[in-house]
Design a protein around this motif. Structure first.
Motif: not given
Length: 184
Positions: A23-38, A80-86
């Protein structure tokens, strides 16, 4: 022996966590680490070099893994969230594999359920791939101990190196194996 209720509850926890993560793959906003990695991963795909053209303190494999994922899927927070899920699913499988090797199938299910709570609260940080590589290293180390084949120890070393290239604390897997070698 483990009560069936504990095993059933463990399976339900795993399925619930994975459902929420989907569910969160498409609804979770970017966090600090997510944004930096991306940002760094996108820069790599745009021809920039990490540590030269842009900087973050993480080891290079974390950026290149996400950059490769962005090549397969468009660059987005959903990717990025899909990568996290996998990575979370692979993490649970590696926990199950190593716990199963140590303790058997039923305790491995319980260990996977406990570990699934960690991936529920974790964004696409590189602790998960670091731990995956470290757990696979431990698995091959156990295979080496069981079968006394140096090839397994070599594969163990490769996965320890990958673990460190995802995140520096991966060196703890090496230290644990080294301590076991000294006192074994």
């Amino acid at each position: 022996d483990y009560p069936k209720l504990v095993l059933l509850a463990s399976i339900i926890v795993i399925l619930a966590v994975l459902s929420f993560k989907i569910f969160f793959i498409f609804s979770q906003p970017a966090g600090f680490d997510d944004a930096g990695l991306s940002y760094v991963a996108k820069g790599i795909n745009d021809g920039k070099l990490p540590y030269t053209d842009m900087f973050d303190h993480k080891p290079p494999l974390s950026y290149y893994a996400l950059a490769l994922f962005f090549k397969l899927f468009k660059t987005s927070i959903a990717a990025t969230n899909l990568f996290s899920f996998i990575m979370g699913i692979i993490f649970l499988l590696s926990v199950f594999l190593v716990a199963g090797k140590f303790l058997g199938v039923k305790p491995a299910i319980i260990a996977s359920a406990i570990s699934s709570v960690f991936i529920f609260f974790n964004s696409p940080s590189m602790e998960i791939p670091m731990t995956i590589a470290g757990l696979i290293a431990v698995y091959f180390y156990l295979e080496h101990l069981d079968k006394n084949k140096p090839f397994f120890l070599f594969i163990c070393g490769i996965f320890i190196a990958l673990s460190v290239w995802f995140k520096q604390p991966g060196i703890l897997f090496f230290i644990a194996i080294l301590i076991h070698q000294v006192f074994h």
